[in-house]
Design a protein around this motif. Structure first.
Motif, mmCIF file in Angstrom:
data_model
loop_
_atom_site.group_PDB
_atom_site.id
_atom_site.type_symbol
_atom_site.label_atom_id
_atom_site.label_comp_id
_atom_site.label_asym_id
_atom_site.label_seq_id
_atom_site.Cartn_x
_atom_site.Cartn_y
_atom_site.Cartn_z
ATOM 1 N N ASN A 28 0.813 -1.214 0.000
ATOM 2 C CA ASN A 28 0.000 0.000 0.000
ATOM 3 C C ASN A 28 0.849 1.269 0.000
ATOM 4 N N ALA A 29 2.066 1.196 0.473
ATOM 5 C CA ALA A 29 2.962 2.365 0.419
ATOM 6 C C ALA A 29 3.192 2.768 -1.029
ATOM 7 N N TYR A 30 3.231 1.801 -1.904
ATOM 8 C CA TYR A 30 3.410 2.063 -3.331
ATOM 9 C C TYR A 30 2.092 2.491 -3.976
ATOM 10 N N LYS A 31 1.000 1.834 -3.583
ATOM 11 C CA LYS A 31 -0.306 2.090 -4.201
ATOM 12 C C LYS A 31 -0.941 3.398 -3.749
ATOM 13 N N GLU A 32 -0.656 3.822 -2.523
ATOM 14 C CA GLU A 32 -1.298 5.012 -1.956
ATOM 15 C C GLU A 32 -0.249 6.043 -1.541
ATOM 16 N N PRO A 33 0.277 6.785 -2.505
ATOM 17 C CA PRO A 33 1.360 7.736 -2.189
ATOM 18 C C PRO A 33 0.998 8.774 -1.130
ATOM 19 N N ASP A 34 -0.285 9.146 -1.038
ATOM 20 C CA ASP A 34 -0.693 10.146 -0.050
ATOM 21 C C ASP A 34 -0.643 9.602 1.379
ATOM 22 N N LYS A 35 -0.576 8.285 1.530
ATOM 23 C CA LYS A 35 -0.482 7.654 2.853
ATOM 24 C C LYS A 35 0.823 6.863 2.993
ATOM 25 N N GLU A 102 5.200 -8.661 -7.333
ATOM 26 C CA GLU A 102 4.835 -7.963 -6.096
ATOM 27 C C GLU A 102 5.259 -6.507 -6.195
ATOM 28 N N MET A 103 4.396 -5.624 -5.740
ATOM 29 C CA MET A 103 4.696 -4.191 -5.825
ATOM 30 C C MET A 103 5.393 -3.727 -4.549
ATOM 31 N N LEU A 104 6.580 -4.235 -4.321
ATOM 32 C CA LEU A 104 7.361 -3.843 -3.158
ATOM 33 C C LEU A 104 8.489 -2.927 -3.590
ATOM 34 N N ARG A 105 8.864 -2.018 -2.719
ATOM 35 C CA ARG A 105 9.931 -1.061 -3.011
ATOM 36 C C ARG A 105 10.858 -0.956 -1.811
ATOM 37 N N SER A 106 11.895 -0.176 -1.975
ATOM 38 C CA SER A 106 12.821 0.142 -0.894
ATOM 39 C C SER A 106 12.703 1.627 -0.588
ATOM 40 N N TYR A 107 12.823 1.973 0.690
ATOM 41 C CA TYR A 107 12.675 3.357 1.106
ATOM 42 C C TYR A 107 13.794 3.736 2.066
ATOM 43 N N ILE A 108 14.158 5.008 2.036
ATOM 44 C CA ILE A 108 15.129 5.569 2.968
ATOM 45 C C ILE A 108 14.462 6.756 3.642
ATOM 46 N N PHE A 109 14.553 6.815 4.950
ATOM 47 C CA PHE A 109 13.954 7.887 5.734
ATOM 48 C C PHE A 109 15.079 8.536 6.531
ATOM 49 N N THR A 110 15.351 9.808 6.269
ATOM 50 C CA THR A 110 16.470 10.502 6.901
ATOM 51 C C THR A 110 16.003 11.772 7.590
ATOM 52 N N VAL A 111 16.465 11.948 8.803
ATOM 53 C CA VAL A 111 16.263 13.202 9.519
ATOM 54 C C VAL A 111 17.646 13.632 9.999
ATOM 55 N N THR A 112 18.106 14.792 9.508
ATOM 56 C CA THR A 112 19.430 15.279 9.890
ATOM 57 C C THR A 112 19.352 16.740 10.300
ATOM 58 N N LYS A 113 20.408 17.200 10.931
ATOM 59 C CA LYS A 113 20.510 18.619 11.250
ATOM 60 C C LYS A 113 20.717 19.389 9.956
ATOM 61 N N GLU A 114 20.344 20.646 9.951
ATOM 62 C CA GLU A 114 20.499 21.476 8.760
ATOM 63 C C GLU A 114 21.964 21.483 8.313
ATOM 64 N N GLY A 115 22.174 21.278 7.019
ATOM 65 C CA GLY A 115 23.521 21.299 6.451
ATOM 66 C C GLY A 115 24.296 20.008 6.637
ATOM 67 N N GLU A 116 23.696 19.018 7.244
ATOM 68 C CA GLU A 116 24.368 17.744 7.499
ATOM 69 C C GLU A 116 23.731 16.673 6.621
ATOM 70 N N SER A 117 24.512 15.693 6.227
ATOM 71 C CA SER A 117 23.906 14.592 5.481
ATOM 72 C C SER A 117 24.462 13.272 5.989
ATOM 73 N N LYS A 118 23.652 12.241 5.863
ATOM 74 C CA LYS A 118 24.058 10.894 6.257
ATOM 75 C C LYS A 118 23.853 10.000 5.049
ATOM 76 N N ASP A 119 24.740 9.084 4.872
ATOM 77 C CA ASP A 119 24.614 8.175 3.744
ATOM 78 C C ASP A 119 25.186 6.818 4.121
ATOM 79 N N ILE A 120 24.494 5.787 3.746
ATOM 80 C CA ILE A 120 24.968 4.422 3.930
ATOM 81 C C ILE A 120 25.009 3.795 2.555
ATOM 82 N N ASN A 121 26.153 3.250 2.191
ATOM 83 C CA ASN A 121 26.267 2.616 0.883
ATOM 84 C C ASN A 121 25.673 1.219 0.974
ATOM 85 N N SER A 122 24.521 1.051 0.380
ATOM 86 C CA SER A 122 23.882 -0.263 0.422
ATOM 87 C C SER A 122 23.706 -0.834 -0.978
ATOM 88 N N SER A 123 24.627 -0.502 -1.865
ATOM 89 C CA SER A 123 24.538 -1.036 -3.219
ATOM 90 C C SER A 123 24.827 -2.539 -3.228
#
Length: 185
Positions: A28-35, A102-123
């Motif tokens: 449903n995360a894929y089917k219902e973008p507003d939710k 199957e309509m499954l996807r991968s998602y990344i959810f990030t909350v950082t301080k202003e001007g900061e970035s976080k990254d994990i290489n998961s290739s």
């Protein structure tokens, strides 16, 4: 502390419920973008908990252990080497196949301080990377609303989580035990 008796069949049936709720939310995360956000979080928590319970069920059946942990890496590491190798081989095979039905996807959810970035290489798509990235999915995603001062970076790969759950269940199906659990399908 009172000692309890653990019933793998009952545990696995409960896991099936969490899996189905999580899978439906992930789709449903894929089917219902507003939710999308509510579905991603519900899917991550429920599928993460299902994976944990299924690993615990496999441990109860194979090595007669019931560990007190939410960490997938720790639980997986308690399995006997041949079982770990079987699961890893199947997981790595599945990771190279496209997910077509199957309509499954991968998602990344990030909350950082202003001007900061976080990254994990998961290739890298192998089992070790999956376990590392999703080690505490159940724990972390259920507290996603509590934002630490330094922020966070959460990743949820529903495709890989679904593959992992199904492969651990295949491993369970490949051994003889007295349970009546039917495979999640």
């Amino acid at each position: 502390m009172k000692r309890s008796h653990h019933v793998p069949d009952f545990l696995l049936q409960i896991a099936e419920g969490f899996y189905q709720i999580g899978f439906d939310a992930a789709v449903n995360a894929y089917k219902e973008p507003d939710k999308r956000l509510r579905h991603i979080v519900a899917g991550a928590v429920n599928m993460g908990f299902a994976a944990e319970l299924i690993l615990k069920g496999l441990l109860l059946v194979t090595v007669k252990k019931n560990p007190w942990s939410h960490k997938l890496t720790e639980l997986f590491g308690l399995l006997e080497l041949p079982m770990r190798q079987q699961i890893e081989m199947r997981f790595n095979e599945q990771q190279v196949k496209p997910n077509s039905k199957e309509m499954l996807r991968s998602y990344i959810f990030t909350v950082t301080k202003e001007g900061e970035s976080k990254d994990i290489n998961s290739s890298e798509k192998g089992l070790n990377t999956f376990l590392e990235v999703h080690d505490k999915t159940f724990e972390t995603w259920r507290y996603v609303h509590e934002i630490p001062e330094d922020g966070f970076y959460y990743q949820m790969d529903f495709i890989s989580m679904n593959n992992f759950i199904k492969i651990v269940l295949e491993a369970l199906d490949s051994i003889e035990w007295d349970g009546r659990f039917h495979r999640i399908g």
